[in-house]
Design a protein around this motif. Structure first.
Motif, PDB file in Angstrom:
ATOM      1  N   GLU A  19      -8.207 -19.939  46.714  1.00 53.68           N
ATOM      2  CA  GLU A  19      -8.036 -19.160  45.487  1.00 53.68           C
ATOM      3  C   GLU A  19      -9.410 -18.662  45.075  1.00 53.68           C
ATOM      4  OE1 GLU A  19      -5.438 -17.707  42.476  1.00 53.68           O
ATOM      5  OE2 GLU A  19      -4.842 -19.301  43.848  1.00 53.68           O
ATOM      6  N   THR A  20      -9.578 -17.365  45.005  1.00 45.09           N
ATOM      7  CA  THR A  20     -10.875 -16.819  44.626  1.00 45.09           C
ATOM      8  C   THR A  20     -10.831 -16.302  43.206  1.00 45.09           C
ATOM      9  OG1 THR A  20     -10.312 -14.633  45.497  1.00 45.09           O
ATOM     10  CG2 THR A  20     -11.363 -16.164  47.000  1.00 45.09           C
ATOM     11  N   GLY A  21     -11.883 -16.548  42.489  1.00 41.95           N
ATOM     12  CA  GLY A  21     -11.994 -16.143  41.089  1.00 41.95           C
ATOM     13  C   GLY A  21     -13.322 -16.640  40.576  1.00 41.95           C
ATOM     14  N   SER A  22     -13.335 -17.331  39.460  1.00 43.45           N
ATOM     15  CA  SER A  22     -14.587 -17.886  38.947  1.00 43.45           C
ATOM     16  C   SER A  22     -15.002 -19.128  39.727  1.00 43.45           C
ATOM     17  CB  SER A  22     -14.432 -18.248  37.460  1.00 43.45           C
ATOM     18  OG  SER A  22     -13.390 -19.196  37.292  1.00 43.45           O
ATOM     19  N   SER A  23     -14.074 -19.653  40.549  1.00 45.19           N
ATOM     20  CA  SER A  23     -14.383 -20.789  41.402  1.00 45.19           C
ATOM     21  C   SER A  23     -13.606 -20.635  42.703  1.00 45.19           C
ATOM     22  CB  SER A  23     -14.020 -22.116  40.712  1.00 45.19           C
ATOM     23  OG  SER A  23     -12.615 -22.177  40.500  1.00 45.19           O
ATOM     24  N   LEU A  24     -13.922 -21.493  43.664  1.00 42.03           N
ATOM     25  CA  LEU A  24     -13.260 -21.463  44.954  1.00 42.03           C
ATOM     26  C   LEU A  24     -12.392 -22.706  45.071  1.00 42.03           C
ATOM     27  CD1 LEU A  24     -13.000 -20.075  47.752  1.00 42.03           C
ATOM     28  CD2 LEU A  24     -14.865 -21.530  48.526  1.00 42.03           C
ATOM     29  N   ALA A  25     -11.079 -22.539  45.005  1.00 40.56           N
ATOM     30  CA  ALA A  25     -10.156 -23.662  45.114  1.00 40.56           C
ATOM     31  C   ALA A  25      -9.476 -23.599  46.483  1.00 40.56           C
ATOM     32  CB  ALA A  25      -9.115 -23.605  44.003  1.00 40.56           C
ATOM     33  N   TYR A 303     -15.834 -13.575  48.766  1.00 38.09           N
ATOM     34  CA  TYR A 303     -14.889 -12.832  47.941  1.00 38.09           C
ATOM     35  C   TYR A 303     -15.037 -13.119  46.452  1.00 38.09           C
ATOM     36  CZ  TYR A 303     -12.059 -10.404  51.381  1.00 38.09           C
ATOM     37  OH  TYR A 303     -11.626  -9.526  52.327  1.00 38.09           O
ATOM     38  N   PHE A 304     -15.531 -14.296  46.101  1.00 38.79           N
ATOM     39  CA  PHE A 304     -15.636 -14.557  44.665  1.00 38.79           C
ATOM     40  C   PHE A 304     -17.073 -14.517  44.161  1.00 38.79           C
ATOM     41  CE2 PHE A 304     -16.472 -18.972  45.826  1.00 38.79           C
ATOM     42  CZ  PHE A 304     -17.295 -19.419  44.812  1.00 38.79           C
ATOM     43  N   GLN A 312     -26.253 -17.578  48.203  1.00 39.44           N
ATOM     44  CA  GLN A 312     -26.761 -18.544  47.245  1.00 39.44           C
ATOM     45  C   GLN A 312     -25.825 -19.744  47.207  1.00 39.44           C
ATOM     46  OE1 GLN A 312     -29.670 -18.131  45.197  1.00 39.44           O
ATOM     47  NE2 GLN A 312     -29.972 -16.611  46.787  1.00 39.44           N
ATOM     48  N   PHE A 313     -26.357 -20.918  46.886  1.00 40.02           N
ATOM     49  CA  PHE A 313     -25.519 -22.099  46.824  1.00 40.02           C
ATOM     50  C   PHE A 313     -24.520 -21.989  45.677  1.00 40.02           C
ATOM     51  CE2 PHE A 313     -26.659 -25.152  49.923  1.00 40.02           C
ATOM     52  CZ  PHE A 313     -27.900 -24.730  50.368  1.00 40.02           C
ATOM     53  N   LEU A 314     -23.270 -22.319  45.995  1.00 38.23           N
ATOM     54  CA  LEU A 314     -22.179 -22.221  45.033  1.00 38.23           C
ATOM     55  C   LEU A 314     -21.478 -23.564  44.901  1.00 38.23           C
ATOM     56  CD1 LEU A 314     -20.764 -18.925  46.544  1.00 38.23           C
ATOM     57  CD2 LEU A 314     -22.189 -19.095  44.521  1.00 38.23           C
ATOM     58  N   ALA A 315     -22.194 -24.628  45.192  1.00 38.47           N
ATOM     59  CA  ALA A 315     -21.560 -25.934  45.313  1.00 38.47           C
ATOM     60  C   ALA A 315     -20.843 -26.362  44.041  1.00 38.47           C
ATOM     61  CB  ALA A 315     -22.596 -26.993  45.694  1.00 38.47           C
ATOM     62  N   HIS A 316     -21.441 -26.113  42.866  1.00 38.77           N
ATOM     63  CA  HIS A 316     -20.815 -26.566  41.622  1.00 38.77           C
ATOM     64  C   HIS A 316     -19.523 -25.817  41.355  1.00 38.77           C
ATOM     65  CE1 HIS A 316     -24.109 -29.159  40.721  1.00 38.77           C
ATOM     66  NE2 HIS A 316     -24.975 -28.169  40.820  1.00 38.77           N
ATOM     67  N   ALA A 317     -19.534 -24.519  41.607  1.00 43.01           N
ATOM     68  CA  ALA A 317     -18.323 -23.737  41.409  1.00 43.01           C
ATOM     69  C   ALA A 317     -17.239 -24.165  42.380  1.00 43.01           C
ATOM     70  CB  ALA A 317     -18.613 -22.251  41.584  1.00 43.01           C
TER      71      ALA A 317
END
Length: 345
Positions: A19-25, A303-304, A312-317
């Protein structure tokens, strides 16, 4: 948006539903062991009709499987086996006819960039300011140097486990000979040296992705009587060297009797381990930090992300978007990495 990513590799075809949006689920992921890189040792590889048919059937089935997760869009990517094939246009057309979907064949540079995006979503690695990553596939090896969340350098090399097994082993059904071992080591060292890729001198943190490390981790967990999460994700060179020695001394039929080792990978596993050991020794690392966040995660992450250019690291998201069960597993992996990563007390 619900995205389905299908990664057509030399040894397997993988599906990730995110799921792409403000986070990656991450909603679902699965792997088919469908080797299409059956003739990668040739100077001009050709995808066989059977390989193309098997790939089309696998991709079609994975698309149908993903339909249960309300996927809105698919991104289907192919890597080294298709990229290097002289009949890759036939493969692209076959996928389109079978599924109605467009296939993107990634260049080596694009593959390395997506892998870098993928590794950036792994919270286990977010704690390290600088490290190198080795992603070993059937057809190619990607090496990436990350510092302060930026890519310092990246390279895609023709050092995949299928490719070197077919080129340098006389008989993949037999135990590996010492002369064959030396050939593989020399090929890996020479190719990396000539590529210009430089391992940082003062940093020995080495992450690893790909099927060989996935299998090595599963075998270790089985031997310890633990789940893979309980066994952790740090794989020492001592263990990988022991596993290599054991498997290299066996005939293929003996390797296939090891339960966590898929029969489809048993013939190339000794070469894969030797490639990984050689890379680690060149990097001055004592272990690999295993990650499953490679190419398909990178495609989904792109995509998000609103940023262009260097990943860039997106680990928290990414962590925030995980299900409770997967979030617990991530914390277990992080704790294990903290205990056993290079330089830990």
């Amino acid at each position: 948006m619900r995205l389905g990513v299908i990664d057509i590799g030399s040894n397997s075809i993988k599906l990730l539903v995110a799921e792409t949006g403000s986070s990656l689920a991450i909603h679902y992921e699965t792997t088919w062991e469908t080797r299409i890189g059956t003739v990668m040792g040739m100077d001009h590889p050709v995808l066989t009709r059977k390989s193309i048919e098997n790939a089309c059937a696998a991709v079609k089935s994975l698309i149908e499987e993903a339909s249960g997760y309300d996927v809105e869009k698919f991104f289907i990517a192919a890597t080294s086996a298709v990229r290097d094939a002289s009949n890759r246009d036939d493969f692209i057309e076959a996928i389109r006819e079978a599924t109605g979907q467009k296939l993107k064949v990634l260049t080596g540079d694009e593959e390395a960039a997506y892998i870098a995006w993928g590794i950036s979503t792994d919270s286990v690695l977010a704690q390290y300011q600088e490290f190198c990553l080795a992603d070993l596939g059937g057809g190619s090896l990607e090496l990436i140097h990350v510092r302060n969340r930026d890519i310092v350098s990246k390279v895609s090399l023709p050092l995949g486990a299928i490719r070197l097994s077919q080129q340098l082993l006389d008989d993949m059904n037999q135990p590996m000979k010492s002369v064959e071992m030396r050939k593989i080591i020399r090929r890996v060292r020479k190719t990396i040296d000539e590529s210009g890729f430089q391992f940082p001198k003062d940093v020995s943190i080495l992450a690893g992705t790909g099927g060989a490390l996935t299998v090595a981790r599963a075998i270790r967990a089985s031997w310890l009587g633990q789940t893979e999460q309980e066994a952790g994700n740090s794989l020492s060179l001592a263990y990988l060297r022991f596993l290599y020695i054991e498997l290299a001394a066996m005939k293929l039929e003996e390797r296939t009797k090891i339960p966590p080792l898929p029969a489809e990978r048993a013939d190339i596993m000794p070469a894969a381990l030797l490639i990984l050991l050689t890379v680690a020794e060149m990097a001055g690392a004592g272990s690999y930090i295993f990650s499953s966040h490679n190419l398909r995660y990178g495609i989904a992450a792109k995509y998000f992300s609103n940023e262009e250019g260097t990943p860039q690291f997106l680990a928290h998201a990414a962590q925030a978007g995980l299900s409770p069960e997967r979030r617990i597993e991530k914390h277990q992996d992080l704790n294990a990495a903290n205990r056993s990563a290079p330089g830990a007390n």
